[in-house]
Design a protein around this motif. Structure first.
Motif, PDB file in Angstrom:
ATOM      1  N   GLU A   1       6.083   4.434   4.593  1.00 33.23           N
ATOM      2  CA  GLU A   1       6.701   4.109   5.878  1.00 33.23           C
ATOM      3  C   GLU A   1       8.098   3.521   5.677  1.00 33.23           C
ATOM      4  O   GLU A   1       9.057   3.893   6.370  1.00 33.23           O
ATOM      5  N   LEU A   2       8.224   2.613   4.709  1.00 30.78           N
ATOM      6  CA  LEU A   2       9.517   1.995   4.437  1.00 30.78           C
ATOM      7  C   LEU A   2      10.520   3.014   3.909  1.00 30.78           C
ATOM      8  O   LEU A   2      11.701   2.989   4.281  1.00 30.78           O
ATOM      9  N   ARG A   3      10.059   3.905   3.049  1.00 29.34           N
ATOM     10  CA  ARG A   3      10.954   4.932   2.506  1.00 29.34           C
ATOM     11  C   ARG A   3      11.417   5.891   3.590  1.00 29.34           C
ATOM     12  O   ARG A   3      12.560   6.353   3.587  1.00 29.34           O
TER      13      ARG A   3
ATOM     14  N   THR B   1       0.845  -1.194   0.000  1.00 29.27           N
ATOM     15  CA  THR B   1       0.000   0.000   0.000  1.00 29.27           C
ATOM     16  C   THR B   1       0.882   1.246   0.000  1.00 29.27           C
ATOM     17  O   THR B   1       2.066   1.192   0.358  1.00 29.27           O
ATOM     18  N   LYS B   2       0.295   2.365  -0.394  1.00 23.53           N
ATOM     19  CA  LYS B   2       1.036   3.625  -0.390  1.00 23.53           C
ATOM     20  C   LYS B   2       1.541   3.938   1.015  1.00 23.53           C
ATOM     21  O   LYS B   2       2.680   4.389   1.192  1.00 23.53           O
ATOM     22  N   GLU B   3       0.702   3.678   2.001  1.00 22.60           N
ATOM     23  CA  GLU B   3       1.089   3.963   3.382  1.00 22.60           C
ATOM     24  C   GLU B   3       2.286   3.113   3.808  1.00 22.60           C
ATOM     25  O   GLU B   3       3.221   3.615   4.452  1.00 22.60           O
TER      26      GLU B   3
END
Length: 214
Positions: free
Chosen positions: A68-70, A62-64
């Motif tokens: 978060e990972l980025r 998901t975009k979220e």
């Protein structure tokens, strides 16, 4: 493969999907989010890159989750040090020559460090290694007597077995991460190493100077 497949005989469907998602090369993985009514906005076209970069952590894509990972990746780069790059709970030393010499990672603090991604089976890497050895020795000679500057290289192996690693490393005048250490794969992903030989240069502060050392 443990997943489903479109039948090879269904050429029409395969062509339609290739055109719809503008697939220009393989491998390519298109990820569709569970949002059928907004398909165009629920498509991720860089699935291969995400899996390579984040592995299972990328799920559910998901975009979220990706944001978060980025953000975590950015934070890790901002706080990058030699210690958090080259050590883990079970190891805080590197291999030296001759065996069984070991060198503390902490001793590299304040030095310019090259991370040399290479392997004995790779012909371009084997051809480049003697040249790098020559440059390394010349730099070390130039820095003799200078207390405020130093240079070191750390071999990050992609060899297939311990014997090949040992044989190859014995030709090198620098340090190495032990064969099959989990740090090796972590570094390859962290610096996005797609081919060897590769040389990443870290400054005296442990931050990345360039990933194009070759």
């Amino acid at each position: 493969m443990p997943w489903f497949a479109i039948p090879f005989s269904d050429l029409e469907k395969r062509r339609a999907l290739t055109q719809k998602f503008d697939v220009e090369g393989i491998p390519c993985m298109i990820i569709l989010q569970p949002n059928d009514d907004k398909l165009d906005t629920a498509v991720i076209k860089d699935g291969v890159e995400l899996v390579y970069r984040y592995g299972v952590q990328a799920f559910p894509f998901t975009k979220e989750r990706l944001d978060e990972l980025r953000e975590k990746e950015k934070e890790k780069r901002d706080n990058q040090t030699l210690s958090n790059l080259l050590t883990h709970d079970a190891r805080d030393v590197l291999l030296g020559n001759p065996s069984p010499k070991q060198v503390s990672v902490a001793s590299l603090k304040g030095k310019t460090v090259g991370l040399y991604f290479s392997a004995q089976w790779c012909i371009p890497a084997k051809k480049f290694t003697p040249r790098l050895i020559s440059v390394y020795k010349k730099i070390k000679q130039q820095l003799e007597g200078k207390e405020d500057e130093d240079f070191e290289i750390v071999f990050v192996s992609s060899d297939h077995n311990q014997v090949d690693f040992t044989t190859y490393f014995e030709t090198m005048p620098w340090l190495a991460i032990p064969f099959d250490d989990p740090t090796i794969n972590a570094l390859a992903k962290y610096f996005d190493i797609r081919g060897i030989p590769s040389l990443v240069i870290l400054g005296p502060d442990g931050k990345t100077v360039t990933k194009q050392g070759i």
